[in-house]
Design a protein around this motif. Structure first.
Motif, short mmCIF file in Angstrom:
data_model
loop_
_atom_site.label_atom_id
_atom_site.label_comp_id
_atom_site.label_asym_id
_atom_site.label_seq_id
_atom_site.Cartn_x
_atom_site.Cartn_y
_atom_site.Cartn_z
N GLU A 115 0.90 -1.00 -0.10
CA GLU A 115 0.11 0.07 -0.19
C GLU A 115 0.87 1.29 -0.07
O GLU A 115 0.80 2.17 -0.87
CB GLU A 115 -0.77 0.05 1.38
CG GLU A 115 -2.18 0.50 0.99
CD GLU A 115 -3.06 0.30 2.35
OE1 GLU A 115 -3.25 1.26 3.08
OE2 GLU A 115 -3.62 -0.90 2.64
N GLU A 116 1.81 1.25 0.80
CA GLU A 116 2.80 2.46 0.76
C GLU A 116 3.38 2.80 -0.15
O GLU A 116 3.47 4.02 -0.82
CB GLU A 116 3.67 2.19 2.10
CG GLU A 116 4.29 3.52 2.62
CD GLU A 116 5.50 3.04 3.41
OE1 GLU A 116 5.66 2.10 3.99
OE2 GLU A 116 6.50 4.13 3.21
N ASN A 117 4.03 1.84 -1.01
CA ASN A 117 4.84 2.09 -2.18
C ASN A 117 3.96 2.30 -3.46
O ASN A 117 4.24 3.16 -4.32
CB ASN A 117 5.67 0.83 -2.43
CG ASN A 117 6.73 0.74 -1.58
OD1 ASN A 117 7.76 1.67 -1.53
ND2 ASN A 117 6.81 0.03 -0.42
N ALA A 118 2.75 1.68 -3.33
CA ALA A 118 1.66 2.06 -4.41
C ALA A 118 1.25 3.43 -4.31
O ALA A 118 1.24 4.17 -5.24
CB ALA A 118 0.43 0.98 -4.27
N ARG A 119 1.16 3.98 -2.91
CA ARG A 119 0.93 5.45 -2.77
C ARG A 119 1.97 6.40 -3.17
O ARG A 119 1.55 7.41 -4.10
CB ARG A 119 0.48 5.45 -1.25
CG ARG A 119 0.00 7.04 -0.81
CD ARG A 119 -0.07 7.48 0.50
NE ARG A 119 0.93 6.85 1.42
CZ ARG A 119 2.10 7.30 1.30
NH1 ARG A 119 2.37 8.55 0.81
NH2 ARG A 119 3.04 6.82 2.17
N LYS A 120 3.15 5.98 -3.00
CA LYS A 120 4.13 6.97 -3.32
C LYS A 120 4.28 7.01 -4.88
O LYS A 120 4.49 7.93 -5.61
CB LYS A 120 5.39 6.21 -3.06
CG LYS A 120 5.71 6.36 -1.50
CD LYS A 120 7.39 6.33 -1.13
CE LYS A 120 7.47 5.11 -0.32
NZ LYS A 120 8.88 4.79 -0.05
N LEU A 121 4.01 5.66 -5.55
CA LEU A 121 3.88 5.75 -7.05
C LEU A 121 2.89 6.51 -7.63
O LEU A 121 3.17 7.47 -8.52
CB LEU A 121 3.74 4.25 -7.48
CG LEU A 121 3.76 4.09 -9.03
CD1 LEU A 121 5.19 4.61 -9.59
CD2 LEU A 121 3.49 2.77 -9.46
N ALA A 122 1.65 6.51 -6.97
CA ALA A 122 0.52 7.36 -7.54
C ALA A 122 0.91 8.64 -7.22
O ALA A 122 0.50 9.32 -8.22
CB ALA A 122 -0.60 6.83 -6.74
#
Ligand SMILES: C[S@@+](CC[C@H](N)C(=O)[O-])C[C@H]1O[C@@H](n2cnc3c(N)ncnc32)[C@H](O)[C@@H]1O
Length: 455
Positions: A395-402
């Motif tokens: 979740e955290e890395n997906a948020r950073k990517l987004a």
């Protein structure tokens, strides 16, 4: 059904020999693999190479396979933003777990190791066939299963082909108080033929004795006058030897040890190579990356210049990078997409996909002529959450990517390459001069996805 791991070993070896034969029989020949990255399961790569006529051609195989550590490993890419900040995005790289519970009378731990050995054994059998008569293999492991793999190696290569058990003491900090801190890996070195294998002793090793007398040295020499009061037994022994050699009592200016010429051959314990530290220039964010200095020592000792080095568990590509740098040829590969994209950026050589999987186009990009120069003006993912899911981001890395994708998508473009119609590469980088019509631009992102744009 075996009742212990030891009892399972003969069955594992028999099944491995069958699997290796079946893989060869089913393999499509693989040729021109040198200098490329083979993306896929190495069982298929090995069988394909043998079917393509590569038996007996490899000088040195180094492998650093999973260790049956039951851990998960990640790869981190750093995305530089235009305001000077850098954001790390971490994706899973590979899992090192093999069993899913006990089998018969085997405990879960033993079943995992049995499954791990069943994976490794057929691959080792095929690797042996690839070795030249002067060739050798080095298998890098640690305390988890090194002892079982050594038994497999004895069976597959022959005990008489064993050359060395190398210890790489990597100098990791540990707070363990319940045991001695674990601080070394083991590398098993076997020859295809113990009478014909290539080996060049490594000179220039740092001596333990030199360290011991560091404070008394003048240059690289230890003089009798500087240590004659010492009670060190080694000094006393050396002094007696020198008296015999010179046929007289020693004087202050007599040299006891000359470290420029003594103790210079590297032995089987490497204590001068550290694990890759957080700030090391060679660090690529791939969790189990090994230091280039370690690979340089192994390759220079066991593969002649111009020889062929292979690594079938390539990871971040350390073996191939060192082979490139030291004038050896290489074959490398990995099953993981994260490893392959790190390797491609590191080595700058093409990827060969072993399984034909049409790569879905996830990137939309545009190039335009700006002030007489070609520039990448637009870069977006068609579906950023699908990209995050395919990469396995949490979740955290997906948020950073987004967030980056929303604010500054161009930051996610790693490189782009302009080639002419005949495939000649004319430019790589963020901006380029315009070259003739028919040019083609390949854009890749920090994760190794690629898209082609025709101008
Ligand atoms: C310990 S890492 C190698 C690290 C490497 N020595 C380096 O310096 O970066 C082991 C690698 O083996 C790969 N691997 C595991 N099973 C494989 C298979 N069947 N075929 C190809 N690669 C495999 C993993 O994806 C992982 O990248």
């Amino acid at each position: 059904m075996p009742t212990s791991l030891l009892a399972a070993l003969p069955g594992i070896l028999t099944a491995a020999r069958e699997e290796a034969e079946q893989a060869k029989a089913a393999a499509a020949p693989l040729t021109d693999a040198e200098g490329t990255i083979l993306h896929g399961d190495n069982l298929q790569a090995l069988a394909g190479l043998l079917a393509g006529g590569a038996a007996g051609t490899v000088g040195l195989i180094y492998i650093d396979p999973p260790f049956d550590s039951r851990a998960e490993y990640a790869a981190t890419v750093t995305v530089p933003l235009s305001d000077g900040r850098a954001v790390d995005i971490t994706r899973p790289a590979y899992k090192d777990s093999w069993g899913h519970g006990g089998i018969g009378k085997l405990s879960a731990a033993d079943a995992s190791t049995a499954a791990y050995l069943a994976m490794l054994a057929p691959r080792l059998i095929l690797m042996r066939e690839l070795l030249a008569e002067s060739g050798s293999i080095m298998v890098h492991l640690d305390w988890h299963v090194g002892h079982y793999v050594r038994v497999l190696l004895d069976q597959i290569f022959g005990r008489d082909c064993f050359i060395n058990e190398l210890v790489w003491r990597y100098g990791k900090m540990s707070r363990t108080t319940r045991r001695f801190p674990q601080n070394h890996d083991t590398i098993y070195f076997y020859a295809r033929d113990p009478h014909r294998y290539y080996f060049q002793p490594v000179k220039g090793a740092e001596s333990e004795y030199k360290k011991r007398y560091a404070r008394r040295l003048r240059g690289d020499k230890l003089y009798w006058g500087d240590v004659k009061e010492s009670t060190d037994r080694l000094i006393a022994g050396r002094a007696r030897k020198r008296v015999k050699e010179l046929g007289r009592e020693l004087v202050d200016e007599d040299v006891l040890f000359d470290f420029t010429s003594e103790f210079k051959v590297q032995d089987d314990v490497f204590y001068d190579i550290s694990i890759i530290k957080g700030n090391a220039a060679e660090r690529l964010g791939y969790d189990t990356q090994k230091p280039e200095k370690l690979l340089a020592r192994l390759i220079e000792a066991a593969c002649p210049p111009g020889g062929l080095v292979a690594d079938f568990f390539g990871g971040s590509g350390t073996t191939a990078a060192v082979a490139q740098r030291t004038g050896r040829r290489f074959i490398t590969g990995d099953v993981g997409a994260a490893a392959v994209s790190v390797m491609r950026a590191r080595l700058g050589v093409p990827i060969r996909a072993l399984v034909d999987a049409a790569e879905a186009q996830v990137i939309d990009a545009q190039v335009r002529v700006l002030d007489g120069r070609l520039a990448l003006v637009d870069f977006t993912y068609r579906d950023v959450s699908a990209v995050a899911a395919a990469l396995g981001l949490d979740e955290e890395n997906a948020r950073k990517l987004a967030e980056i994708h929303e604010a500054e998508p161009l930051a996610l473009a790693a490189t782009w390459t302009v080639s002419t119609a005949d495939g000649t590469e004319i430019y790589s980088g963020p901006v380029a001069p315009v070259e003739g019509p028919g040019a083609q631009v390949e854009v890749s992102d920090v994760f190794g996805h690629r898209a082609t744009i025709y101008l």
